[in-house]
Design a protein around this motif. Structure first.
Motif, PDB file in Angstrom:
ATOM      1  N   ILE A   1       0.153  -0.921   0.199  1.00 21.96           N
ATOM      2  CA  ILE A   1      -0.320   0.057  -0.125  1.00 21.96           C
ATOM      3  C   ILE A   1       0.744   1.273  -0.523  1.00 21.96           C
ATOM      4  CG2 ILE A   1      -1.591   1.275   1.220  1.00 21.96           C
ATOM      5  CD1 ILE A   1      -2.395  -1.422   2.565  1.00 21.96           C
ATOM      6  N   CYS A   2       1.004   2.432  -0.883  1.00 21.87           N
ATOM      7  CA  CYS A   2       1.225   3.099  -1.282  1.00 21.87           C
ATOM      8  C   CYS A   2       0.733   4.890  -0.572  1.00 21.87           C
ATOM      9  CB  CYS A   2       1.502   3.517  -2.564  1.00 21.87           C
ATOM     10  SG  CYS A   2       2.849   2.404  -3.204  1.00 21.87           S
ATOM     11  N   THR A   3       1.127   4.761   0.445  1.00 30.59           N
ATOM     12  CA  THR A   3       0.133   6.492   1.161  1.00 30.59           C
ATOM     13  C   THR A   3       0.161   6.965   0.055  1.00 30.59           C
ATOM     14  OG1 THR A   3       1.908   7.619   2.047  1.00 30.59           O
ATOM     15  CG2 THR A   3       0.529   6.177   3.889  1.00 30.59           C
TER      16      THR A   3
ATOM     17  N   VAL B   1       6.585   5.237  -3.380  1.00 30.49           N
ATOM     18  CA  VAL B   1       7.224   4.147  -4.087  1.00 30.49           C
ATOM     19  C   VAL B   1       7.479   3.946  -5.341  1.00 30.49           C
ATOM     20  CG1 VAL B   1       4.457   5.215  -4.722  1.00 30.49           C
ATOM     21  CG2 VAL B   1       6.326   5.521  -5.971  1.00 30.49           C
ATOM     22  N   ALA B   2       9.232   4.340  -5.403  1.00 31.06           N
ATOM     23  CA  ALA B   2       9.969   3.207  -5.783  1.00 31.06           C
ATOM     24  C   ALA B   2      10.620   2.092  -6.081  1.00 31.06           C
ATOM     25  CB  ALA B   2      11.261   4.152  -5.187  1.00 31.06           C
ATOM     26  N   ALA B   3      10.441   1.048  -4.493  1.00 29.18           N
ATOM     27  CA  ALA B   3      10.011   0.461  -5.063  1.00 29.18           C
ATOM     28  C   ALA B   3       8.742  -0.599  -4.603  1.00 29.18           C
ATOM     29  CB  ALA B   3      11.177  -0.459  -3.695  1.00 29.18           C
ATOM     30  N   ALA B   4       8.049  -0.338  -5.050  1.00 30.70           N
ATOM     31  CA  ALA B   4       7.362  -0.758  -4.942  1.00 30.70           C
ATOM     32  C   ALA B   4       6.569  -2.181  -5.765  1.00 30.70           C
ATOM     33  CB  ALA B   4       5.415   0.161  -4.827  1.00 30.70           C
TER      34      ALA B   4
ATOM     35  N   LEU C   1      -3.126   2.440  -4.576  1.00 29.01           N
ATOM     36  CA  LEU C   1      -2.597   3.365  -4.711  1.00 29.01           C
ATOM     37  C   LEU C   1      -4.011   4.768  -4.614  1.00 29.01           C
ATOM     38  CD1 LEU C   1      -0.405   5.836  -4.673  1.00 29.01           C
ATOM     39  CD2 LEU C   1      -0.758   5.369  -7.158  1.00 29.01           C
ATOM     40  N   HIS C   2      -4.710   5.453  -4.084  1.00 35.66           N
ATOM     41  CA  HIS C   2      -5.370   6.070  -4.792  1.00 35.66           C
ATOM     42  C   HIS C   2      -5.004   6.781  -6.291  1.00 35.66           C
ATOM     43  CE1 HIS C   2      -8.249   9.447  -4.089  1.00 35.66           C
ATOM     44  NE2 HIS C   2      -8.924   8.873  -2.996  1.00 35.66           N
TER      45      HIS C   2
ATOM     46  N   SER D   1      -0.574  15.678  -1.439  1.00 33.65           N
ATOM     47  CA  SER D   1      -1.112  15.563  -3.035  1.00 33.65           C
ATOM     48  C   SER D   1      -2.126  14.909  -3.048  1.00 33.65           C
ATOM     49  CB  SER D   1      -0.075  14.130  -2.740  1.00 33.65           C
ATOM     50  OG  SER D   1      -0.529  12.832  -2.523  1.00 33.65           O
ATOM     51  N   PRO D   2      -3.198  15.252  -3.982  1.00 34.44           N
ATOM     52  CA  PRO D   2      -4.617  14.568  -4.149  1.00 34.44           C
ATOM     53  C   PRO D   2      -4.817  13.358  -3.487  1.00 34.44           C
ATOM     54  CG  PRO D   2      -3.635  16.249  -6.201  1.00 34.44           C
ATOM     55  CD  PRO D   2      -2.151  15.671  -6.119  1.00 34.44           C
ATOM     56  N   GLY D   3      -4.259  12.501  -4.205  1.00 36.44           N
ATOM     57  CA  GLY D   3      -4.476  11.098  -3.242  1.00 36.44           C
ATOM     58  C   GLY D   3      -4.009  10.821  -2.330  1.00 36.44           C
ATOM     59  N   SER D   4      -3.447  11.169  -2.007  1.00 37.83           N
ATOM     60  CA  SER D   4      -3.187  11.243   0.270  1.00 37.83           C
ATOM     61  C   SER D   4      -3.613  10.163   0.586  1.00 37.83           C
ATOM     62  CB  SER D   4      -2.468  11.748   0.945  1.00 37.83           C
ATOM     63  OG  SER D   4      -0.756  12.626   0.033  1.00 37.83           O
ATOM     64  N   VAL D   5      -3.952   8.828   1.286  1.00 32.89           N
ATOM     65  CA  VAL D   5      -4.430   8.518   2.346  1.00 32.89           C
ATOM     66  C   VAL D   5      -3.793   7.648   3.407  1.00 32.89           C
ATOM     67  CG1 VAL D   5      -5.475   7.657   0.083  1.00 32.89           C
ATOM     68  CG2 VAL D   5      -3.777   5.915   1.605  1.00 32.89           C
TER      69      VAL D   5
END
Length: 208
Positions: free
Chosen positions: A52-54, A61-64, A77-78, A120-124
């Motif tokens: 899960i990437c916040t 996210v580089a290593a996702a 990701l959102h 960021s717009p999609g931060s969770v």
């Protein structure tokens, strides 16, 4: 209750706090950062249920994809941060589009998705009631709202998200951020007015 939380210290820069939630058999990885090997070493032989990437910034996210590839695990990701994701992983989209109220289960606990935009717009953020924690990404750190590359894309929106989604959680809730040390909701609430008064140009370091 067997579920526990582990912190993987930031590896290669730019990076972030990576959090593992799970038990002796399975984990969820929150914010894999940029050092896949450090994350996979910490996971060891446990099954990774989700990555899960916040939010979509590179340091988170580089290593996702590398972490997810080991167990053919979905990446979440959102949808509003997909453009930032594509700057790092062009040609491969996240597998799960997170939304407010979504639930991820691991071991014997659940993580609830809270949409906390502004950084960021999609931060969770991810709230686990049973463990008494919220993983706040860069929405909120111990030093206040986190900037990105020294700037605040939407400071009022970030403050609103903190006030509406995070400070309304139980006061004893531990806030486990994407960078730096943890804080509690109670402490954040006491500092909130000072963060508002200082505004977006008070010199808080950018974190990614």
């Amino acid at each position: 209750m067997d579920a526990r939380i582990e912190r993987v210290a930031p590896g290669r820069r730019p990076s972030c706090n990576t959090w593992l939630i799970g038990d002796a058999d399975e984990v969820i990885v929150v914010d894999p950062g940029s050092d896949a090997q450090a994350v996979l070493t910490a996971v060891s032989d446990r099954e990774i249920l989700a990555v899960i990437c916040t939010h979509g910034h590179e340091g988170h996210v580089a290593a996702a994809l590398e972490v997810a590839a080991r167990d053919e695990t979905p990446v979440a990701l959102h949808r509003r941060d997909v453009l930032a994701w594509r700057e790092v992983h062009l040609g491969r989209e996240p597998d799960i589009e997170m939304e407010e109220g979504g639930i991820f289960e691991v071991a014997d606990v659940a993580l609830e998705v809270l949409h906390t935009p502004g950084h960021s717009p999609g931060s969770v953020s991810l709230y686990c009631e049973r463990l008494g924690v919220v993983f706040s990404g860069d929405a909120l750190t111990a030093d206040g709202p986190a900037s990105h590359d020294g700037e605040y894309p939407d400071f009022p929106g970030q403050l609103s998200a903190i006030g509406q989604e995070l400070l309304t959680l139980p006061e004893e809730t531990r806030v486990l951020p994407g960078h730096g040390d943890e804080i509690t909701v109670e402490t954040a609430g006491r500092r909130f007015d000072a963060w508002v008064a200082a505004g977006p140009t008070d010199g808080r370091a950018g974190t990614g």
